[in-house]
Write a protein that holds these residues in place. Sequence first.
Motif, PDB file in Angstrom:
ATOM      1  N   ARG A 146      -2.237 -38.237 -34.087  1.00 33.23           N
ATOM      2  CA  ARG A 146      -3.682 -37.975 -34.090  1.00 33.23           C
ATOM      3  C   ARG A 146      -4.162 -37.567 -35.479  1.00 33.23           C
ATOM      4  O   ARG A 146      -5.243 -37.960 -35.930  1.00 33.23           O
ATOM      5  CB  ARG A 146      -4.019 -36.873 -33.080  1.00 33.23           C
ATOM      6  CG  ARG A 146      -3.710 -37.222 -31.643  1.00 33.23           C
ATOM      7  CD  ARG A 146      -4.684 -38.178 -31.042  1.00 33.23           C
ATOM      8  NE  ARG A 146      -5.935 -37.530 -30.671  1.00 33.23           N
ATOM      9  CZ  ARG A 146      -6.957 -38.174 -30.125  1.00 33.23           C
ATOM     10  NH1 ARG A 146      -6.898 -39.481 -29.930  1.00 33.23           N
ATOM     11  NH2 ARG A 146      -8.058 -37.543 -29.794  1.00 33.23           N
ATOM     12  N   LYS A 147      -3.336 -36.784 -36.155  1.00 30.85           N
ATOM     13  CA  LYS A 147      -3.699 -36.351 -37.505  1.00 30.85           C
ATOM     14  C   LYS A 147      -3.828 -37.541 -38.437  1.00 30.85           C
ATOM     15  O   LYS A 147      -4.718 -37.583 -39.297  1.00 30.85           O
ATOM     16  CB  LYS A 147      -2.667 -35.359 -38.026  1.00 30.85           C
ATOM     17  CG  LYS A 147      -3.038 -34.714 -39.351  1.00 30.85           C
ATOM     18  CD  LYS A 147      -2.026 -33.653 -39.753  1.00 30.85           C
ATOM     19  CE  LYS A 147      -2.412 -32.993 -41.073  1.00 30.85           C
ATOM     20  NZ  LYS A 147      -1.430 -31.948 -41.468  1.00 30.85           N
ATOM     21  N   LYS A 148      -2.935 -38.537 -38.285  1.00 33.75           N
ATOM     22  CA  LYS A 148      -3.042 -39.761 -39.086  1.00 33.75           C
ATOM     23  C   LYS A 148      -4.390 -40.431 -38.905  1.00 33.75           C
ATOM     24  O   LYS A 148      -4.945 -41.012 -39.842  1.00 33.75           O
ATOM     25  CB  LYS A 148      -1.935 -40.752 -38.694  1.00 33.75           C
ATOM     26  CG  LYS A 148      -0.553 -40.418 -39.181  1.00 33.75           C
ATOM     27  CD  LYS A 148       0.404 -41.521 -38.760  1.00 33.75           C
ATOM     28  CE  LYS A 148       1.825 -41.203 -39.180  1.00 33.75           C
ATOM     29  NZ  LYS A 148       2.764 -42.273 -38.724  1.00 33.75           N
ATOM     30  N   ALA A 149      -4.892 -40.394 -37.678  1.00 31.65           N
ATOM     31  CA  ALA A 149      -6.162 -41.035 -37.361  1.00 31.65           C
ATOM     32  C   ALA A 149      -7.354 -40.121 -37.618  1.00 31.65           C
ATOM     33  O   ALA A 149      -8.492 -40.483 -37.310  1.00 31.65           O
ATOM     34  CB  ALA A 149      -6.161 -41.488 -35.903  1.00 31.65           C
ATOM     35  N   GLY A 150      -7.099 -38.946 -38.182  1.00 35.13           N
ATOM     36  CA  GLY A 150      -8.175 -38.008 -38.464  1.00 35.13           C
ATOM     37  C   GLY A 150      -8.739 -37.348 -37.221  1.00 35.13           C
ATOM     38  O   GLY A 150      -9.911 -36.980 -37.185  1.00 35.13           O
ATOM     39  N   LYS A 151      -7.897 -37.172 -36.194  1.00 32.46           N
ATOM     40  CA  LYS A 151      -8.343 -36.604 -34.931  1.00 32.46           C
ATOM     41  C   LYS A 151      -7.481 -35.409 -34.539  1.00 32.46           C
ATOM     42  O   LYS A 151      -6.361 -35.250 -35.017  1.00 32.46           O
ATOM     43  CB  LYS A 151      -8.270 -37.656 -33.812  1.00 32.46           C
ATOM     44  CG  LYS A 151      -9.110 -38.904 -34.054  1.00 32.46           C
ATOM     45  CD  LYS A 151      -8.899 -39.920 -32.931  1.00 32.46           C
ATOM     46  CE  LYS A 151      -9.698 -41.185 -33.163  1.00 32.46           C
ATOM     47  NZ  LYS A 151      -9.453 -42.194 -32.093  1.00 32.46           N
ATOM     48  N   THR A 152      -8.012 -34.587 -33.655  1.00 31.00           N
ATOM     49  CA  THR A 152      -7.245 -33.494 -33.073  1.00 31.00           C
ATOM     50  C   THR A 152      -6.723 -33.953 -31.710  1.00 31.00           C
ATOM     51  O   THR A 152      -6.977 -35.076 -31.276  1.00 31.00           O
ATOM     52  CB  THR A 152      -8.114 -32.247 -32.891  1.00 31.00           C
ATOM     53  OG1 THR A 152      -9.114 -32.515 -31.883  1.00 31.00           O
ATOM     54  CG2 THR A 152      -8.805 -31.871 -34.200  1.00 31.00           C
ATOM     55  N   GLU A 165      -1.878 -42.031 -32.675  1.00 31.40           N
ATOM     56  CA  GLU A 165      -2.696 -42.715 -33.672  1.00 31.40           C
ATOM     57  C   GLU A 165      -3.680 -43.701 -33.055  1.00 31.40           C
ATOM     58  O   GLU A 165      -4.855 -43.757 -33.455  1.00 31.40           O
ATOM     59  CB  GLU A 165      -1.789 -43.455 -34.651  1.00 31.40           C
ATOM     60  CG  GLU A 165      -2.539 -44.198 -35.753  1.00 31.40           C
ATOM     61  CD  GLU A 165      -1.619 -45.005 -36.644  1.00 31.40           C
ATOM     62  OE1 GLU A 165      -2.131 -45.731 -37.513  1.00 31.40           O
ATOM     63  OE2 GLU A 165      -0.377 -44.924 -36.467  1.00 31.40           O
TER      64      GLU A 165
END
Length: 315
Positions: free
Chosen positions: A197-203, A170
Amino acid sequence: MPRLAAFNPAVKSLDESIARAQTAERLGYESIWTSQLPDARDASLVLAAYASATKRVGLGTGVLPIYTRHPTAMAQMAATLDELSGGRFILGIGVSHKVTVESMWGLRLDRPVEAMRKYLEIVRASLCDGSCAIEGEHFSAQWSYSGPRRPDLPIMISALNPRMLDLAGELADGVVLWMCSPGYIRDHVVPAVAAGRKKAGKTLEGFEIVAPVPVCLTTDRVAAQAVFRQTVERYANLPYYRKMMDASGFAAELASGDISAEMLDEYAGIGDENQVRDAIRRYREAGATLPAAGPFGGHKGGAGFEATLEAAAEA
């Protein structure tokens, strides 16, 4: 060309440690990482010595404990070392262990994930914005930094359990592992950081998974395994590492006190050039974006640091 780093903790002579860093640079290693042990040299100063003796190679801490430096002091150190090295520094931080934090330092290790979250926020804000006003239960800061700084300086954390790995995904730029088997990286590390990472909108793109790989080029596998077995036993006595090793499928083996050669070979590359290189490949295939060869010796049949690094570089 596959990426590869080197782990080079400071040895008995600082001159020899510097020479090893120069060897890693000459052999084309991407970065050099050094650890902070409770009873050894200050890792940031060791890297300052490496920075003065090298020109290209990246320099990372793997890792500095957060409880002995306030986050503002950590930001000052990171910015200064990054300036000294010409933008080559990578900051790796971790919470350490209860026995170290409480018994040795007389501090309190409480809710480490929450403590790391606030610590990261302060260091990141200090390096990006030059100032911060953050209040927290574990760490707070009201300050500004006027020296040169690099807003995109990579910040990585030591993470082993799912919650800390999730936090790394994150908020951090990567994780710095230790004593993680390839299977644990594949089955536990990668999914946990991906969730963060998904929580942060990232891959996972751009996220670094630094995995030290103990390696030993040797003509005496039995003697080298005996040396490495002592390392495994030592870390198996620390709760964070023991949980990870148990989750890796070695619970019964560790409980019996009979660590097998198969377990040692799962974690390390011990033997000839092919065995050293195979270990690097296994970690890379399991999801480590940056395997870090960590040569070790301590027995008569060992080929030495430089020869082991040369063998690993072929991976």
